[in-house]
Write an enzyme that holds these catalytic residues in place. Structure first.
Site, PDB file in Angstrom:
ATOM      1  N   GLU A 285      -4.485  -8.893  -1.244  1.00 38.85           N
ATOM      2  CA  GLU A 285      -4.941  -8.547   0.100  1.00 38.85           C
ATOM      3  C   GLU A 285      -6.416  -8.204   0.069  1.00 38.85           C
ATOM      4  OE1 GLU A 285      -4.343  -4.969   3.275  1.00 38.85           O
ATOM      5  OE2 GLU A 285      -2.520  -5.724   2.320  1.00 38.85           O
TER       6      GLU A 285
ATOM      7  N   GLU B  54       0.808  -1.218   0.000  1.00 38.84           N
ATOM      8  CA  GLU B  54       0.000   0.000   0.000  1.00 38.84           C
ATOM      9  C   GLU B  54       0.849   1.280   0.000  1.00 38.84           C
ATOM     10  OE1 GLU B  54      -3.118  -0.305   2.955  1.00 38.84           O
ATOM     11  OE2 GLU B  54      -4.063  -1.923   1.831  1.00 38.84           O
TER      12      GLU B  54
END
Length: 190
Positions: free
Chosen positions: A182, A78
């Protein structure tokens, strides 16, 4: 490592493992902390970026000593969340251009020189960033040679239709796979 070794030994099929970093050590980050909104100090090609790339190799080396090998690594978990995370979350912020440059000048060459055959995955963030992120990174021929695929998270999937993100990216870069890496249910209350 003991749990991974047990899982690998028990599996009837080959397990493909991938790893994704959350943060570099505090001394390498612009904010001097493993937590919060910091980037790697300096710029691609400098001592901080080269050292961070070498951390990936050392990680793979140490696991290999314990008979655990990785199918892939991602550049950063991220990378844009690093701009928005709560101050206590460990992260490194990267823009698409910063990730591209780190791949081209540091991480790609370090992995290519290493004895490890781990594939390199880029993005590892929400698909809302596609296809822009892919255009910036994979639009560079050198980066595209180092990158095997795109790692994608699904938390904001309701906001961006797959045709606008995944399909558009696949049409632009059909030689690079897309892999959801994810997700969880219950992330949003609604």
């Amino acid at each position: 490592i003991p749990l991974l070794c047990r899982a690998l030994a028990m599996s009837k099929r080959l397990l493909l493992l991938f790893a994704s970093p959350w943060t570099a050590p505090a001394w390498m980050k612009s904010n001097g902390d493993v937590r919060g909104k910091g980037t790697l100090k300096g710029h691609a090609g400098d001592k901080y970026h080269k050292t961070w790339a070498n951390y990936f190799i050392k990680f793979l080396d140490e696991y290999a000593k314990r008979n655990v090998t990785f199918w892939a690594v991602t550049v950063q978990n991220e990378p844009l969340a690093g701009l928005f995370t709560p101050p206590q979350a460990p992260t490194i912020a990267f823009t698409a251009a910063q990730q591209r440059d780190f791949i081209v000048q540091d991480l790609g060459p370090a992995l290519a020189r290493s004895p490890h055959r781990a594939r390199l995955l880029m993005l590892d963030d929400q698909r809302i960033h596609l296809p822009h992120w892919a255009k910036v990174v994979l639009g560079n021929a050198t980066a595209a040679r180092y990158v095997a695929g795109l790692a994608v998270h699904w938390y904001l999937d309701a906001i961006v239709p797959p045709g606008c993100s995944l399909e558009a990216t696949h049409k632009l870069f059909p030689d690079h796979f897309l892999l959801y890496t994810e997700a969880c249910t219950g992330f949003f209350m609604f």
